[in-house]
Design an enzyme around this catalytic site. Structure first.
Site, mmCIF file in Angstrom:
data_model
loop_
_atom_site.group_PDB
_atom_site.id
_atom_site.type_symbol
_atom_site.label_atom_id
_atom_site.label_comp_id
_atom_site.label_asym_id
_atom_site.label_seq_id
_atom_site.Cartn_x
_atom_site.Cartn_y
_atom_site.Cartn_z
ATOM 1 N N HIS A 193 0.835 -1.205 0.000
ATOM 2 C CA HIS A 193 0.000 0.000 0.000
ATOM 3 C C HIS A 193 0.871 1.257 0.000
ATOM 4 O O HIS A 193 0.621 2.200 -0.770
ATOM 5 C CB HIS A 193 -0.919 -0.025 1.226
ATOM 6 N N GLU A 194 1.901 1.272 0.851
ATOM 7 C CA GLU A 194 2.773 2.441 0.922
ATOM 8 C C GLU A 194 3.610 2.585 -0.350
ATOM 9 O O GLU A 194 3.872 3.709 -0.810
ATOM 10 C CB GLU A 194 3.675 2.351 2.151
ATOM 11 N N HIS A 243 1.635 4.406 -2.920
ATOM 12 C CA HIS A 243 1.646 5.861 -2.725
ATOM 13 C C HIS A 243 2.921 6.473 -3.312
ATOM 14 O O HIS A 243 2.890 7.575 -3.874
ATOM 15 C CB HIS A 243 1.542 6.193 -1.240
#
Length: 396
Positions: free
Chosen positions: A143-144, A147
């Site tokens: 998820h990071e 980003h």
């Protein structure tokens, strides 16, 4: 996904322009209240913003990591975490390996930051490292990484600086008015009458409300990007349940993140603010509902953007991925869960995390002949330490 990323960027630019207009209006209002010249306040606001942006361009990510009390680690400090970050770096197609940081905090959270593609970092709390198994950790790091891949992190650094400028100016204005600066100038003005009073009230309202409006815009920028990051994590890991299970643990946690503040909150994987001793609220200002994100991930039967879009439609209605991106997508079979052996238990992960924190804080290790391993704080170097088990004295 390029079209979706560009669409997100366009919407975010519009929201950032909105924050910029708030800054301009606030500077003008401060000038009118304290100098009777709005242009003076406007120039001061823009100069302050320019200085803060120069700082952000050179040290923005370091400042945010410092505010979070994050400390950089090396591969030997926490091999599992470092290996997962390397895996997700390859899966996401990033060219640069992010620096890896640990935040010594029992709260469960993580974030990514970076001022450009060559200066990127991932930070995760010690509490999360202890609670998550490998699949769950992969989901969070994926998820990071999304980003970072989607350039969300550089935008959030810039927006946090813009928000910080607005908050500083508003606090300065309110304190000056409390101490009488604005009221004295208003009373000494012989002309204007009712119009001057109306202008003064409007300026004061703007000083009070500007940080709130800017905060809402900042949160809106964050919320629009979480679904895409979740979808990307599911594709990188080929295991949507990993992130879903991690989010479930994150949402159930009652620990408060001590280092978080309003400027950094939207960077975290979930909202770090909650009532003391309470689990995270389902509806938060900084992120979409946790339970909603979990339902979408658990409705997936293939690891692809197309399947995430179908799951999103099933849970929320509508679409989150553009049709052109779906046409170029390819579905991946969801893999089996990982088997970590000793690290599959929370006790094993607690020991692993404790060792990482000792290494990170430069504790010295002394192995006694009786089999006890002593951890000596840096401040006790050069002193004699007695083993609590056998009583043998050791020179540190």
């Amino acid at each position: 996904m390029w079209e979706q990323i560009q669409s997100n960027k366009t919407r975010s630019i519009m929201l950032v322009i909105g924050m910029g207009l708030i800054l301009v209006a606030l500077g003008y209002a401060l000038g009118m209240v304290f100098t009777e010249n709005g242009l003076v306040g406007l120039v001061i606001a823009l100069v302050l913003w320019g200085i803060m942006n120069l700082v952000a361009l050179t040290q923005g990510d370091s400042i945010l990591l410092g505010m979070a009390n994050a400390k950089e680690i090396k591969p030997a400090d926490h091999p599992r975490l470092y290996n997962v970050v390397e895996e997700m770096k390859i899966a996401s197609g990033l060219d640069t390996m992010p620096k890896v940081y640990i935040i010594d905090d029992p709260a469960l959270n993580a974030f990514a930051t970076g001022r450009d593609k060559n200066h990127i970092s991932v930070a995760i709390t010690s509490g999360l490292l202890q609670k998550l198994n490998r699949d769950e950790l992969q989901g969070v790091i994926g998820h990071e990484m999304a980003h970072i891949k989607n350039r969300d992190v550089s935008l959030m650094v810039w927006c946090s600086i813009l928000l910080g400028t607005i908050v500083i100016l508003a606090q300065y204005g309110s304190r000056m008015f409390i101490f009488g600066g604005g009221s004295r100038r208003s009373s000494s003005n012989e002309g204007g009458g009712g119009a001057q009073a109306i202008l003064m009230v409007a300026a004061l309202l703007l000083i009070i409300l500007a940080p709130l409006f800017a905060q809402l815009i900042y949160f809106a920028i964050s919320r629009k990007r979480e679904y895409l990051a979740d979808a990307s994590s599911a594709q990188y890991t080929r295991y949507p349940e990993g992130l879903a299970s991690a989010l479930e643990k994150l949402g159930a946690s009652t620990a408060q993140l001590r280092s978080a503040n309003q400027a950094t909150a939207p960077m975290y994987i979930i909202n770090p603010f909650r009532a003391k001793g309470k689990a995270a609220a389902d509806l938060t200002s900084t992120h979409p509902p946790i339970s909603e994100r979990i339902r979408i991930l658990r409705s997936m039967n293939r690891a692809s953007y197309h399947n995430y879009d179908e799951a999103f439609k099933q849970v929320k209605g509508g679409h989150v991925i553009p049709p052109t991106a779906i046409k170029l997508d390819h579905a991946e079979t969801i893999r089996e869960a990982s088997d970590e052996g000793p690290l599959s238990t929370e006790i094993g992960r607690a020991r692993e995390t404790s060792n990482a924190l000792w290494n990170m804080n430069k504790y010295q290790t002394v192995d006694c002949d009786c089999g006890v391993r002593l951890r000596i704080p840096p401040g006790l170097k050069g002193q004699e330490i007695q083993c609590p088990h056998c009583g043998k004295t050791h020179q540190t």
